[in-house]
Design an enzyme around this catalytic site. Structure first.
Site, PDB file in Angstrom:
ATOM      1  N   ASN A  37     -11.916  -5.552 -24.605  1.00 30.36           N
ATOM      2  CA  ASN A  37     -12.183  -3.792 -24.507  1.00 30.36           C
ATOM      3  C   ASN A  37     -12.707  -3.252 -23.274  1.00 30.36           C
ATOM      4  OD1 ASN A  37     -12.340  -1.131 -25.421  1.00 30.36           O
ATOM      5  ND2 ASN A  37     -13.838  -1.877 -27.111  1.00 30.36           N
ATOM      6  N   TRP A  38     -11.831  -2.741 -22.401  1.00 30.52           N
ATOM      7  CA  TRP A  38     -12.637  -2.002 -21.424  1.00 30.52           C
ATOM      8  C   TRP A  38     -13.068  -0.725 -21.528  1.00 30.52           C
ATOM      9  CZ3 TRP A  38      -8.809  -2.905 -16.568  1.00 30.52           C
ATOM     10  CH2 TRP A  38      -8.877  -4.308 -16.260  1.00 30.52           C
TER      11      TRP A  38
ATOM     12  N   HIS B  83     -12.601   1.831 -33.846  1.00 31.67           N
ATOM     13  CA  HIS B  83     -13.769   1.403 -33.183  1.00 31.67           C
ATOM     14  C   HIS B  83     -14.957   2.402 -33.422  1.00 31.67           C
ATOM     15  CE1 HIS B  83     -16.589   0.352 -30.056  1.00 31.67           C
ATOM     16  NE2 HIS B  83     -16.113  -0.903 -29.935  1.00 31.67           N
TER      17      HIS B  83
ATOM     18  N   GLU C 298     -17.141  -5.680 -35.846  1.00 28.65           N
ATOM     19  CA  GLU C 298     -18.371  -5.220 -34.991  1.00 28.65           C
ATOM     20  C   GLU C 298     -19.454  -4.719 -35.440  1.00 28.65           C
ATOM     21  OE1 GLU C 298     -15.893  -5.401 -30.821  1.00 28.65           O
ATOM     22  OE2 GLU C 298     -16.275  -3.468 -31.523  1.00 28.65           O
TER      23      GLU C 298
ATOM     24  N   GLY D   3     -22.931  -4.006 -27.222  1.00 27.93           N
ATOM     25  CA  GLY D   3     -23.571  -3.758 -26.060  1.00 27.93           C
ATOM     26  C   GLY D   3     -25.253  -3.994 -25.996  1.00 27.93           C
TER      27      GLY D   3
ATOM     28  N   SER E 287     -21.697  -8.064 -28.075  1.00 29.95           N
ATOM     29  CA  SER E 287     -22.500  -8.946 -27.220  1.00 29.95           C
ATOM     30  C   SER E 287     -22.037 -10.304 -27.084  1.00 29.95           C
ATOM     31  CB  SER E 287     -23.887  -8.806 -27.668  1.00 29.95           C
ATOM     32  OG  SER E 287     -24.429  -7.623 -27.672  1.00 29.95           O
TER      33      SER E 287
HETATM   34  P1  PGA Z   1     -19.835  -5.572 -26.204  1.00 32.76           P
HETATM   35  O1  PGA Z   1     -18.843  -4.433 -26.806  1.00 32.76           O
HETATM   36  O2  PGA Z   1     -19.124  -6.820 -26.125  1.00 32.76           O
HETATM   37  O3  PGA Z   1     -20.238  -5.021 -24.872  1.00 32.76           O
HETATM   38  O4  PGA Z   1     -20.685  -5.675 -27.222  1.00 32.76           O
HETATM   39  C1  PGA Z   1     -17.885  -4.969 -27.813  1.00 32.76           C
HETATM   40  C2  PGA Z   1     -17.252  -3.783 -28.188  1.00 32.76           C
HETATM   41  O5  PGA Z   1     -17.608  -2.729 -28.848  1.00 32.76           O
HETATM   42  O6  PGA Z   1     -15.860  -4.020 -28.242  1.00 32.76           O
END
Ligand code: PGA
Length: 230
Positions: free
Chosen positions: A9-10, A101, A150, A156, A188
């Site tokens: 996911n960019w 998301h 998630e 993040g 993460s």
């Molecule tokens: P991350 O994001 O790997 O930077 O924690 C995951 C996401 O939100 O899909």
């Protein structure tokens, strides 16, 4: 050997030039992964990059790299200024679309009714929804085959949830919905923890945000998964 999914996911990142650079760097190394038949890679990129990637990704088809979008309109084509419909995505060669998301729920106030409409639009157009949930409290629209779990605290933050905890959530999701539903974990995920998740019984792969932007980290993740799964 189970089938594993890697969903990159960019988010809201990369210009055309930057995307092209990323692809060129990744392309050679992806060829080394061609013997891995049990891995499905989905690249979820911003709308603006879809035409470019659509042309490039078709060359990688034998490697099972699919093109994904990060969102879709809850409406069909029509008077919905600024929206991108499922039919338009399909037309660009998109196969998968992330829906719900937590960043969209938080910043764009996407609610359950809207997410249900997005899933329906995607399904009607022949796109596969990758439905994101923040936990067991989020409801999942009918017919969803891939769920990306998630937890918000893990996104993040560098603080991934433990593989055991995720496995338990994945087990419960399958119990609640369907044994065959694919459950992925995101938050993460980095080269050094990816296999902890992929090795768990009920986890079918991972979603990767930040680390997917960086060619080196992304390839390290693929290599880790390949070594462990081949
Ligand atoms: P991350 O994001 O790997 O930077 O924690 C995951 C996401 O939100 O899909």
């Amino acid at each position: 050997m189970k089938k594993l999914f890697i969903v990159a996911n960019w988010k809201c990142n990369k210009t055309m030039g930057e995307a092209e650079e990323w692809l060129d760097e990744v392309q050679t190394d992806l060829a080394n992964l061609s013997n891995l038949t049990n891995l499905e890679i989905v690249l979820c990129v911003p709308f603006t990059l879809l035409p470019l990637l659509s042309a490039k990704v078709s060359k990688l088809k034998s490697l099972k790299v699919k093109l994904g979008a990060q969102d879709v309109s809850p409406f069909p084509d029509g008077a919905y200024t600024g929206e991108i419909s499922a039919r338009m995505l399909k037309d660009l060669g998109v196969e998968d679309v992330m829906i719900g998301h937590s960043e969209r729920r938080k910043y764009f106030h996407e609610d359950e009714a809207m997410l249900e409409n997005k899933v329906r639009e995607a399904q009607d157009a022949g796109l596969r929804p990758i439905f994101c949930v923040r936990g067991l409290m989020d409801s999942v629209p009918a017919g969803v085959e891939i769920i990306l779990y998630e937890p918000m605290t893990a996104i993040g933050s560098g603080q991934a949830e433990s593989a055991e905890e995720v496995n338990e959530v994945a087990r419960k999701l399958k119990e609640k919905l369907d044994d065959n539903v694919v459950v992925l974990y995101g938050g993460s995920v980095v080269p050094k923890n990816v296999n902890n998740f992929c090795q768990e019984e009920f986890i079918d792969g991972v979603g990767i945000g930040g680390a997917s932007l960086d060619v080196e980290k992304f390839l390290q993740i693929l290599n880790q998964v390949q070594n462990d799964n081949s």
